[in-house]
Design a protein around this motif. Structure first.
Motif, short mmCIF file in Angstrom:
data_model
loop_
_atom_site.label_atom_id
_atom_site.label_comp_id
_atom_site.label_asym_id
_atom_site.label_seq_id
_atom_site.Cartn_x
_atom_site.Cartn_y
_atom_site.Cartn_z
N PRO A 101 0.83 -1.22 0.00
CA PRO A 101 0.00 0.00 0.00
C PRO A 101 0.86 1.26 0.00
CG PRO A 101 -0.77 -1.57 1.66
CD PRO A 101 0.55 -2.08 1.17
N GLU A 102 0.51 2.19 -0.87
CA GLU A 102 1.18 3.49 -0.89
C GLU A 102 0.23 4.62 -0.49
OE1 GLU A 102 2.60 4.29 -4.79
OE2 GLU A 102 0.59 4.80 -5.60
N ALA A 103 -1.08 4.35 -0.48
CA ALA A 103 -2.06 5.36 -0.07
C ALA A 103 -3.39 4.67 0.21
CB ALA A 103 -2.23 6.43 -1.14
N TYR A 104 -4.27 5.43 0.86
CA TYR A 104 -5.62 4.96 1.14
C TYR A 104 -6.61 6.00 0.62
CZ TYR A 104 -3.39 1.74 4.43
OH TYR A 104 -2.60 0.77 4.99
N GLU A 105 -7.61 5.54 -0.10
CA GLU A 105 -8.66 6.42 -0.59
C GLU A 105 -9.91 6.22 0.24
OE1 GLU A 105 -9.42 5.96 -4.70
OE2 GLU A 105 -7.60 6.97 -5.35
N TYR A 106 -10.41 7.32 0.79
CA TYR A 106 -11.63 7.27 1.60
C TYR A 106 -12.73 7.99 0.86
CZ TYR A 106 -14.78 7.68 5.59
OH TYR A 106 -15.87 7.59 6.42
N ARG A 107 -13.81 7.26 0.58
CA ARG A 107 -14.91 7.80 -0.20
C ARG A 107 -16.14 7.95 0.69
NH1 ARG A 107 -16.25 8.06 -5.57
NH2 ARG A 107 -14.30 6.95 -6.07
N ALA A 108 -16.66 9.16 0.78
CA ALA A 108 -17.89 9.45 1.50
C ALA A 108 -18.83 10.17 0.54
CB ALA A 108 -17.63 10.29 2.74
N GLY A 109 -19.78 9.44 -0.02
CA GLY A 109 -20.63 10.01 -1.06
C GLY A 109 -19.83 10.24 -2.33
#
Length: 381
Positions: free
Chosen positions: A147-155
């Protein structure tokens, strides 16, 4: 469950073709293939935590017990009661207390196998901690597969959080087939969960339709003949209006004109749904590591009494979860603290281990060959 049944119809324009309904036997049957629910986080949370009382109680029992354990901070062997990391865990953000934060974290870990915490830095220092819902987080892999990043999706809003430093803490349970995501305990008990929910739906259906079990209406007139379409529609309407529903449970069925009711399939007693439901509940509790005695599931005699079951629950389920969480937070929070700070649970404040602590204190206190300093170290001071 209710079934609709049909008699052979005579098509328009085909009057010359004689109908062949020798006995008028109408069989009511259904496809017997089992259907299993999805194993996504949303499905496990909805079908398990939100619909199944056993899974709900097991998750709440573990999360609340683990969140109630206070933490201590150590620099080497020296205890630091005023360490800022303890204050951060006790008040992680403006919306949550430390207990709420940890309970949410443990709940995510039990239902998803993964838990994510976002660290917010203000003025170069870590000031806030926010739990992230696991189903909204997507791991972005680098060229090396890590993992190099985390994407957080809210709507429709998507935020990209760095994997290095104190951006995101990822807690996960062991998964034998995945290098990045954890394995949820409830997923291992997925079949038992579906069986338990299906038994509850079946019992509810019995209450709603107890006077109309699945079976067959057999039409065998003495003089021969067949049911006309009007007779069939009238018979079906009478069954729906007169014998379906909980308010009409137990009403005797009046049959006339050569009609006979033949029950088909196994009764609930023959299929032993009660024992099957209790067995499924024990499997769900086993997957979480909760003694069935603590949830009130009958038929379990693994432990001699409630106190022994409660002690096993703390030793084998709660404390390992707390220790691994404290170790992960120690490495993550110490990354920007400038010195290694070790976080550990305060076992003296665990009510479930009070009997064990009393035994240790009595045994150490009776050891005449130990000095006071050695006795203090023996009991964790």
């Amino acid at each position: 469950m209710p079934f609709s049944f049909r008699l052979p119809w005579r098509r328009a324009g085909a009057a010359a073709v004689p109908e062949t309904k020798a006995t008028g036997f109408v069989a009511l049957a259904a496809e017997s293939r089992a259907h299993w629910s999805s194993r996504s986080y949303a499905a496990l949370a909805r079908e398990g935590f939100m619909r199944n009382p056993v899974a709900h109680r097991a998750v709440r029992l573990i999360a609340e017990a683990a969140a109630s354990v206070p933490w201590l901070a150590y620099a080497g062997e020296e205890e630091r009661p005023d360490d800022p990391l303890l204050s951060l865990v006790a008040r992680p953000n403006g919306r949550m207390s430390g207990t709420d934060f940890l309970e949410t974290l443990y709940g995510h870990l039990l239902l998803s196998g993964n838990a994510f915490v976002e660290g917010v830095r203000i003025g170069g220092a870590l000031r806030e901690l926010h739990p992230l819902r696991p189903d909204r987080v997507r791991i972005v892999e680098g060229r090396d597969g890590w993992p190099e990043a985390y994407e957080y999706r809210a709507g429709a809003h998507v935020r990209r959080l760095p994997a290095e430093g104190q951006g995101v803490l990822h807690l996960r349970l062991f998964h034998p087939l995945d290098d990045r995501l954890g394995f949820a305990p409830l997923e291992a008990a997925g079949m038992a969960l579906d069986l338990s929910n299906a038994a509850a739906v079946w019992n509810k259906a019995l209450l709603d339709n107890s006077a109309r079990p699945s079976g067959a209406l057999v039409y065998q007139p003495k003089e021969g003949g067949n049911l006309s379409p009007d007779q069939y529609d009238r018979l079906k309407a009478e069954l729906e209006e007169g014998y379906a529903g909980a308010a009409r449970a137990g009403r005797p069925m009046l049959l006339e004109g050569g009609l006979d009711w033949k029950a088909m399939g196994l009764s609930p007693r023959e299929m032993d749904f009660v024992e099957a439901k209790n067995g499924a509940a024990r499997d769900i509790a086993l997957a979480f590591g909760v003694p069935p005695m603590l949830i009130g599931i009958p038929g379990d005699a693994t432990y001699a009494n409630y106190q022994e079951a409660n002690r096993a629950f703390w030793r084998l389920t709660v404390l390992p979860l707390v220790f691994r969480t404290a170790a992960a937070f120690s490495a993550w929070l110490s990354d920007g603290a400038g010195e290694a700070v070790r976080l550990a649970p305060d076992l003296d404040e665990v009510s479930g281990l009070a009997a064990e602590r009393s035994e240790v204190w009595a045994r150490v206190g009776a050891a005449d060959f130990l000095s006071d300093e050695e006795k203090r170290r023996a009991v964790g001071y």
